[in-house]
Design a protein around this motif. Sequence first.
Motif, PDB file in Angstrom:
ATOM      1  N   THR A 110      -5.500  16.630   4.137  1.00  0.00           N
ATOM      2  CA  THR A 110      -5.116  15.417   3.418  1.00  0.00           C
ATOM      3  C   THR A 110      -5.853  14.234   4.008  1.00  0.00           C
ATOM      4  O   THR A 110      -6.621  14.371   4.967  1.00  0.00           O
ATOM      5  CB  THR A 110      -3.588  15.197   3.482  1.00  0.00           C
ATOM      6  N   ASN A 160      -4.051   2.272  -4.933  1.00  0.00           N
ATOM      7  CA  ASN A 160      -5.334   1.881  -4.354  1.00  0.00           C
ATOM      8  C   ASN A 160      -6.432   1.971  -5.429  1.00  0.00           C
ATOM      9  O   ASN A 160      -6.258   2.632  -6.451  1.00  0.00           O
ATOM     10  CB  ASN A 160      -5.647   2.811  -3.170  1.00  0.00           C
ATOM     11  N   ALA A 184       1.841  16.325   0.937  1.00  0.00           N
ATOM     12  CA  ALA A 184       0.969  15.646  -0.025  1.00  0.00           C
ATOM     13  C   ALA A 184       0.600  16.585  -1.169  1.00  0.00           C
ATOM     14  O   ALA A 184       0.553  17.806  -0.988  1.00  0.00           O
ATOM     15  CB  ALA A 184      -0.301  15.172   0.674  1.00  0.00           C
ATOM     16  N   LYS A 228      -7.425   5.349  -7.143  1.00  0.00           N
ATOM     17  CA  LYS A 228      -6.394   6.276  -7.624  1.00  0.00           C
ATOM     18  C   LYS A 228      -6.344   6.276  -9.169  1.00  0.00           C
ATOM     19  O   LYS A 228      -7.041   5.509  -9.814  1.00  0.00           O
ATOM     20  CB  LYS A 228      -5.037   5.901  -7.025  1.00  0.00           C
ATOM     21  N   ALA A 245       0.731  10.052  -3.467  1.00  0.00           N
ATOM     22  CA  ALA A 245      -0.253   8.969  -3.603  1.00  0.00           C
ATOM     23  C   ALA A 245      -1.347   9.320  -4.610  1.00  0.00           C
ATOM     24  O   ALA A 245      -1.821   8.458  -5.346  1.00  0.00           O
ATOM     25  CB  ALA A 245      -0.874   8.660  -2.246  1.00  0.00           C
ATOM     26  N   GLU A 246      -1.735  10.602  -4.637  1.00  0.00           N
ATOM     27  CA  GLU A 246      -2.853  11.006  -5.500  1.00  0.00           C
ATOM     28  C   GLU A 246      -2.379  11.645  -6.799  1.00  0.00           C
ATOM     29  O   GLU A 246      -3.195  11.982  -7.641  1.00  0.00           O
ATOM     30  CB  GLU A 246      -3.734  12.021  -4.736  1.00  0.00           C
ATOM     31  N   ASP A 251       4.342  12.814  -0.444  1.00  0.00           N
ATOM     32  CA  ASP A 251       3.205  11.903  -0.547  1.00  0.00           C
ATOM     33  C   ASP A 251       2.522  12.192  -1.886  1.00  0.00           C
ATOM     34  O   ASP A 251       1.640  13.045  -1.976  1.00  0.00           O
ATOM     35  CB  ASP A 251       2.246  12.108   0.626  1.00  0.00           C
ATOM     36  N   SER A 307       0.834  -1.211   0.000  1.00  0.00           N
ATOM     37  CA  SER A 307       0.000   0.000   0.000  1.00  0.00           C
ATOM     38  C   SER A 307       0.864   1.253   0.000  1.00  0.00           C
ATOM     39  O   SER A 307       2.059   1.199   0.318  1.00  0.00           O
ATOM     40  CB  SER A 307      -0.913   0.021   1.240  1.00  0.00           C
ATOM     41  N   GLY A 308       0.222   2.349  -0.309  1.00  0.00           N
ATOM     42  CA  GLY A 308       0.898   3.645  -0.191  1.00  0.00           C
ATOM     43  C   GLY A 308       1.200   3.962   1.269  1.00  0.00           C
ATOM     44  O   GLY A 308       2.212   4.591   1.583  1.00  0.00           O
TER      45      GLY A 308
HETATM   46  C1  LIG Z   1      -4.577   6.979  -0.910  1.00  0.00           C
HETATM   47  C2  LIG Z   1      -3.673   7.850  -0.144  1.00  0.00           C
HETATM   48  C3  LIG Z   1      -2.676   7.327   0.693  1.00  0.00           C
HETATM   49  C4  LIG Z   1      -2.576   5.892   1.048  1.00  0.00           C
HETATM   50  O1  LIG Z   1      -2.442   5.013   0.030  1.00  0.00           O
HETATM   51  P1  LIG Z   1      -2.984   3.514   0.210  1.00  0.00           P
HETATM   52  O2  LIG Z   1      -2.403   2.815  -0.951  1.00  0.00           O
HETATM   53  O3  LIG Z   1      -4.473   3.570   0.191  1.00  0.00           O
HETATM   54  O4  LIG Z   1      -2.458   2.999   1.506  1.00  0.00           O
HETATM   55  C5  LIG Z   1      -1.813   8.208   1.304  1.00  0.00           C
HETATM   56  N1  LIG Z   1      -1.916   9.536   1.124  1.00  0.00           N
HETATM   57  C6  LIG Z   1      -2.865  10.071   0.353  1.00  0.00           C
HETATM   58  C7  LIG Z   1      -2.893  11.551   0.187  1.00  0.00           C
HETATM   59  C8  LIG Z   1      -3.787   9.255  -0.293  1.00  0.00           C
HETATM   60  O5  LIG Z   1      -4.760   9.801  -1.021  1.00  0.00           O
END
Ligand SMILES: *Cc1c(COP(=O)(O)O)cnc(C)c1O
Length: 379
Positions: free
Chosen positions: A86, A187, A135, A190, A163-164, A161, A60-61
């Motif tokens: 966030t 995820n 983020a 995303k 992630a998005e 971060d 996971s992220g």
């Molecule tokens: C989705 C997300 C994460 C976590 O990622 P996962 O793969 O769901 O664990 C972390 N930070 C932000 C800003 C996210 O949107």
Amino acid sequence: MEKLKEKVWLSSPTMHGEEQKFVQEAFDTNWVAPLGKNVDELEQEVAAYLGAGYGAALTSGTAALHLALKLAGIKPGDVVLCSDLTFAATVNPVSYENGIPVFVDSEGETWNMDPRALKKALQKYGKRVKAVIAANLYGTPGKLDEMQDLCQEYGVTLIEDAAESLSATYKGKQTGTFGKYNCISFNGNKIITTSGGGMLLSQDREAVEKARFWATQARDKAPWYQHSEIGYNYRMSNIVAGIGRGQMLHLEEHRRRKKEIYMRYKRGLEGFPVQMNPYLTCSEPNFWLSCITLEPEVMESGKVTPERIRKALEEKNVESRPIWKPMHLQPVYAERDFISLDGKDVGKDIFQRGLCLPSDIKMEAAVQDAVMEIIKGCF
Ligand SMILES: *Cc1c(COP(=O)(O)O)cnc(C)c1O
């Protein structure tokens, strides 16, 4: 207006079929464990795409963020300055390591961490600060070079971060490359997905190797099971990585579609008292989620609220979502410090006036128009 027949999602997985080819390959060769060709290839493909050096594919992220903090050497009591507006996953790993998260307010131009507030926090906490986690909200890059400069000046580790924001760029450079350690997520909601997963990226090869070591139970090089450190079961499976390889082939296409959706909202909602989530002209977001904020005057009149719009959409089978609730307003973090400028609370204001609109790339133009009619009908 009629209720829409098919549910309109905020952002759901979009598969193309090629994912199955890589998954099938894993089956055919019996490499279904958390190692194998797909894992290796996905790491290389993502790192090469970003220009990020090396990658460790993880479950996971959140796991990526956790290992990034461990690499940054966070010890109990260390302060980590975090984005405030966030998802909780950005900041929770600080608590896994018994660090102290301190939340830094957003600026209004990108909704991300305000470098001026960051500076204030760095001055306030001085040597106690070990890392900054920034983020890129909803796929919009923050003021990354300013944050980078401040981290360098104060000698703290920047963790990005992203992630998005996979495939978003800032001054021509991919997000997920600005931190010493960078995290992305695959995820389900995303921009591309492996069903669930994430990756830690860094130019530091040894650091990424260390992350892989921790992620596979920290097994020492010995014929028997020997451990000198605490490990985790965080490694991505070769099946999951196969989905990721198939999705990588469509990342650009997904970004194009996301942008079309954003631009269509922007045009379609013109003349109504709403603003789209803003971005800097020196950046190119991936437009993961299109969001609106209502003009303050509308809020003051009390006639229309984001929650009213959300409910109106829900009644017609359309999913929308509130903006992330800022971390300093979360019950679990009520005791933590929040640093903002001049007593302002930019994050809270965005939270109160904002709404994430359906941004699913399978949403057809006519359906998006119908969504906008529902929104306009609220005014
Ligand atoms: C989705 C997300 C994460 C976590 O990622 P996962 O793969 O769901 O664990 C972390 N930070 C932000 C800003 C996210 O949107």
